[in-house]
Design a protein around this motif. Structure first.
Motif, mmCIF file in Angstrom:
data_model
loop_
_atom_site.group_PDB
_atom_site.id
_atom_site.type_symbol
_atom_site.label_atom_id
_atom_site.label_comp_id
_atom_site.label_asym_id
_atom_site.label_seq_id
_atom_site.Cartn_x
_atom_site.Cartn_y
_atom_site.Cartn_z
ATOM 1 N N SER A 1 43.235 64.542 26.504
ATOM 2 C CA SER A 1 42.362 63.470 26.974
ATOM 3 C C SER A 1 42.461 63.377 28.488
ATOM 4 C CB SER A 1 42.745 62.133 26.340
ATOM 5 O OG SER A 1 42.599 62.185 24.933
ATOM 6 N N VAL A 2 41.330 63.215 29.126
ATOM 7 C CA VAL A 2 41.254 63.099 30.583
ATOM 8 C C VAL A 2 40.702 61.724 30.921
ATOM 9 C CG1 VAL A 2 40.346 64.113 32.710
ATOM 10 C CG2 VAL A 2 40.758 65.559 30.715
ATOM 11 N N PHE A 3 41.295 61.062 31.910
ATOM 12 C CA PHE A 3 40.748 59.776 32.343
ATOM 13 C C PHE A 3 40.738 59.712 33.857
ATOM 14 C CE2 PHE A 3 45.264 58.853 32.473
ATOM 15 C CZ PHE A 3 45.399 58.072 33.625
ATOM 16 N N MET A 4 39.899 58.843 34.390
ATOM 17 C CA MET A 4 39.850 58.571 35.830
ATOM 18 C C MET A 4 39.293 57.172 36.024
ATOM 19 S SD MET A 4 36.625 61.075 36.776
ATOM 20 C CE MET A 4 37.367 62.476 35.948
ATOM 21 N N HIS A 5 39.745 56.505 37.063
ATOM 22 C CA HIS A 5 39.200 55.166 37.327
ATOM 23 C C HIS A 5 39.331 54.798 38.796
ATOM 24 C CE1 HIS A 5 43.207 53.322 37.633
ATOM 25 N NE2 HIS A 5 43.546 53.929 36.501
ATOM 26 N N THR A 6 38.532 53.828 39.203
ATOM 27 C CA THR A 6 38.599 53.287 40.557
ATOM 28 C C THR A 6 39.679 52.208 40.604
ATOM 29 O OG1 THR A 6 36.850 51.729 39.966
ATOM 30 C CG2 THR A 6 36.171 53.766 41.047
ATOM 31 N N SER A 7 39.948 51.689 41.792
ATOM 32 C CA SER A 7 40.966 50.647 41.948
ATOM 33 C C SER A 7 40.372 49.279 41.689
ATOM 34 C CB SER A 7 41.545 50.689 43.370
ATOM 35 O OG SER A 7 42.409 49.587 43.589
ATOM 36 N N ARG A 8 41.077 48.494 40.900
ATOM 37 C CA ARG A 8 40.600 47.128 40.636
ATOM 38 C C ARG A 8 40.847 46.196 41.805
ATOM 39 N NH1 ARG A 8 44.786 43.779 38.296
ATOM 40 N NH2 ARG A 8 46.745 44.919 38.060
ATOM 41 N N PHE A 9 41.596 46.679 42.799
ATOM 42 C CA PHE A 9 41.880 45.846 43.974
ATOM 43 C C PHE A 9 40.916 46.126 45.119
ATOM 44 C CE2 PHE A 9 45.986 46.589 41.827
ATOM 45 C CZ PHE A 9 46.279 45.284 41.488
ATOM 46 N N GLU A 10 40.005 47.065 44.929
ATOM 47 C CA GLU A 10 39.097 47.454 46.004
ATOM 48 C C GLU A 10 37.690 46.975 45.711
ATOM 49 O OE1 GLU A 10 37.556 51.692 46.902
ATOM 50 O OE2 GLU A 10 39.309 51.441 48.206
ATOM 51 N N ALA A 11 37.041 46.414 46.741
ATOM 52 C CA ALA A 11 35.662 45.981 46.576
ATOM 53 C C ALA A 11 34.761 47.209 46.440
ATOM 54 C CB ALA A 11 35.241 45.143 47.782
ATOM 55 N N GLY A 12 33.636 47.029 45.758
ATOM 56 C CA GLY A 12 32.713 48.132 45.578
ATOM 57 C C GLY A 12 32.503 48.436 44.113
ATOM 58 N N PRO A 13 31.644 49.395 43.827
ATOM 59 C CA PRO A 13 31.353 49.725 42.420
ATOM 60 C C PRO A 13 32.591 50.220 41.687
ATOM 61 C CG PRO A 13 30.452 51.403 43.897
ATOM 62 C CD PRO A 13 30.910 50.276 44.768
ATOM 63 N N ALA A 14 32.738 49.782 40.446
ATOM 64 C CA ALA A 14 33.906 50.150 39.642
ATOM 65 C C ALA A 14 33.502 51.121 38.540
ATOM 66 C CB ALA A 14 34.540 48.903 39.036
ATOM 67 N N CYS A 15 34.451 51.971 38.192
ATOM 68 C CA CYS A 15 34.195 52.939 37.127
ATOM 69 C C CYS A 15 35.508 53.290 36.446
ATOM 70 C CB CYS A 15 33.545 54.207 37.692
ATOM 71 S SG CYS A 15 33.211 55.483 36.442
ATOM 72 N N SER A 16 35.488 53.353 35.134
ATOM 73 C CA SER A 16 36.642 53.796 34.356
ATOM 74 C C SER A 16 36.109 54.589 33.173
ATOM 75 C CB SER A 16 37.465 52.610 33.861
ATOM 76 O OG SER A 16 38.552 53.039 33.070
ATOM 77 N N ALA A 17 36.568 55.824 33.029
ATOM 78 C CA ALA A 17 36.031 56.677 31.975
ATOM 79 C C ALA A 17 37.106 57.607 31.445
ATOM 80 C CB ALA A 17 34.857 57.501 32.513
ATOM 81 N N SER A 18 36.928 58.056 30.213
ATOM 82 C CA SER A 18 37.853 59.018 29.612
ATOM 83 C C SER A 18 37.095 59.908 28.644
ATOM 84 C CB SER A 18 39.009 58.303 28.891
ATOM 85 O OG SER A 18 38.512 57.557 27.797
ATOM 86 N N ARG A 19 37.667 61.062 28.357
ATOM 87 C CA ARG A 19 37.044 62.004 27.434
ATOM 88 C C ARG A 19 38.142 62.842 26.785
ATOM 89 N NH1 ARG A 19 31.960 64.489 26.856
ATOM 90 N NH2 ARG A 19 31.244 62.417 27.523
ATOM 91 N N THR A 20 38.060 63.040 25.474
ATOM 92 C CA THR A 20 39.002 63.883 24.751
ATOM 93 C C THR A 20 38.344 65.223 24.439
ATOM 94 O OG1 THR A 20 40.138 61.988 23.756
ATOM 95 C CG2 THR A 20 40.410 64.115 22.671
ATOM 96 N N VAL A 21 39.047 66.286 24.759
ATOM 97 C CA VAL A 21 38.541 67.645 24.522
ATOM 98 C C VAL A 21 39.459 68.317 23.509
ATOM 99 C CG1 VAL A 21 38.016 69.882 25.560
ATOM 100 C CG2 VAL A 21 37.619 67.771 26.868
ATOM 101 N N HIS A 22 38.892 68.854 22.444
ATOM 102 C CA HIS A 22 39.673 69.505 21.398
ATOM 103 C C HIS A 22 39.756 71.003 21.674
ATOM 104 C CE1 HIS A 22 39.980 65.994 18.724
ATOM 105 N NE2 HIS A 22 38.818 65.665 19.257
ATOM 106 N N LEU A 23 40.945 71.554 21.470
ATOM 107 C CA LEU A 23 41.167 72.982 21.669
ATOM 108 C C LEU A 23 40.868 73.740 20.371
ATOM 109 C CD1 LEU A 23 44.595 72.760 23.535
ATOM 110 C CD2 LEU A 23 42.326 72.921 24.549
#
Length: 426
Positions: free
Chosen positions: A291-313
């Motif tokens: 599983s891969v995830f990435m997100h922006t900082s909740r302490f920073e002003a501006g657009p927010a994004c949090s996402a994840s994806r699981t890849v099966h081998l």
């Protein structure tokens, strides 16, 4: 066993103590160690606790550290891990039975074969040996159960009269000390459990010991019931000499600077996947998905994004190249332009012993060749240092990489960072 006994040995302000071992100028001075990316204080020696709280963000205390002449270090996990291994070598020489490495700075020892009237002397001898051979100060707690040994260690730290060693194996010692310990200081009693206990008048470790076990179970499940029994001197927790098989593995890092473009993100997740694969192989494990995830900082002003994806081998693997391909595929699927990402990572769950999972009917890779290549890579990295060989996908410059701007040398594991001594007046 009626005379069963455990000792818990704990390195005092362990990270700070490791720094002080190799820098004599730190003696008597306040010292703190910061978390990854030099974010917040995660260790403080006794001189720094007057001004610095655990978890204080460094950007808020930077000026205070300068005014109070507080020495500040980035985390040096390579050094701390090696010093911990050296201490545990000493513990194994001293222990009359088995040793459980509980954390990087704590270990449980079986001391059942040490006679009760010699256990304090045993603890003092152990402390002195560790200090003499490694330079790390410790405290030792002894008890008939692991919970009481942990509590004894806590008392040894907090009470100078005990001179670093506390023995709670006798009922008289427990009657003396347990009424002085707040129930929240008992191992396994968190904030929610403490609030429940407080509502029924349980304020000290002695109160918890004396409450009905059934009531403890109803309030705090079977864990609370076991804690009551352990405080009464009835051992419910054995030493875990062999670590249980890992069920999951994660590699996550905050970025030193925000990541805004896809190539840097792909480089980061490839680096994390490379590290994750190393961990799997070291533990003889494989994974079938990542599983891969990435997100922006909740302490920073501006657009927010949090996402994840699981890849099966296609099949379970610990091959670095397989995991890098899967991680980058997941990252490509969830990355969005226009965001300032602060953190990314990979997570692998449902791990299985290498070679134990069913093979597909039509294998898509040469497993023998893959294993030989990974063994060669691990051997070279073991000899010349981690990162001597890495996939090209993991990059070279890595401008996003975690900051360690105030890290001390890795004195004990890197020849080029060995401490130096100079003679004067000759």
């Amino acid at each position: 066993m009626a005379d069963r006994a455990f000792a818990l040995v704990d390195g005092n302000s362990f990270y700070c103590s490791c720094e002080e071992v190799f820098d004599p100028t730190l003696a008597g001075r306040p010292v703190i160690v910061l978390s990854n990316n030099d974010g917040c204080a995660v260790a403080r020696n006794r001189f720094a606790r007057r001004w610095i709280g655990m978890g204080d963000p460094y950007f808020k205390i930077r000026d205070l550290c300068e005014r109070k002449n507080i020495s500040v270090f980035s985390s040096n996990y390579t050094l701390y891990g090696d010093m911990s291994a050296r201490m545990n070598t000493i513990y194994r020489d001293f222990a009359t039975g088995e040793v459980e490495v509980y954390s990087i700075d704590e270990s449980f020892l079986s001391v059942s074969l040490v006679s009760p009237d010699e256990r304090v002397a045993f603890g003092r001898d152990l402390r002195a040996t560790v200090l003499r051979w490694t330079g790390i100060p410790t405290c030792v707690g002894v008890g008939p159960t692991k919970t009481l040994a942990k509590l004894a260690n806590h008392l040894a730290k907090k009470n100078d009269e005990l001179a670093g060693v506390c023995d709670l194996t006798s009922a008289a010692a427990r009657d003396r000390w347990l009424p002085r310990v707040p129930v929240g200081d008992v191992w396994g009693i968190g904030g929610a459990a403490q609030a429940k206990l407080s509502r029924i008048g349980v304020e000290t470790a002695a109160d918890l010991r004396d409450m009905p076990a059934r009531l403890a179970r109803s309030l705090m499940t079977v864990v609370g019931e076991k804690t009551v029994f352990e405080l009464q001197g009835l051992s419910c927790l054995d030493l875990e000499v062999l670590a249980p098989q890992r069920k999951g593995c994660a590699v996550t890092r905050s970025f030193s600077s925000k990541v805004t473009d896809l190539p840097d993100m792909l480089e980061a997740v490839a680096t994390h996947a490379t590290r994750g694969a190393e961990k799997l192989r070291r533990n003889g494990l494989e994974t079938g998905h990542i599983s891969v995830f990435m997100h922006t900082s909740r302490f920073e002003a501006g657009p927010a994004c949090s996402a994840s994806r699981t890849v099966h081998l296609p099949e379970t693997s610990a091959d670095t190249l397989d995991l890098v391909r899967a991680a980058q595929a997941g990252a490509r699927a969830i990355f969005r332009e226009g965001f300032r990402y602060a953190k990314a990572g990979i997570v692998m769950d449902d791990l299985v012993p290498a070679g134990s999972a069913p093979r597909p009917l039509f294998e898509q890779r040469d497993r023998a060749r893959s294993e030989a290549l990974m063994e060669a890579i691990d051997t070279i990295n073991g000899r010349f240092g981690r990162g001597a060989i890495t996939p090209a996908a993991a990059g070279i410059r890595r401008d996003w990489q975690t900051k360690f701007e105030m890290r001390s040398p890795r004195y004990t594991t890197r020849v080029d960072e060995l401490p130096s001594a100079r003679a004067r007046g000759l």
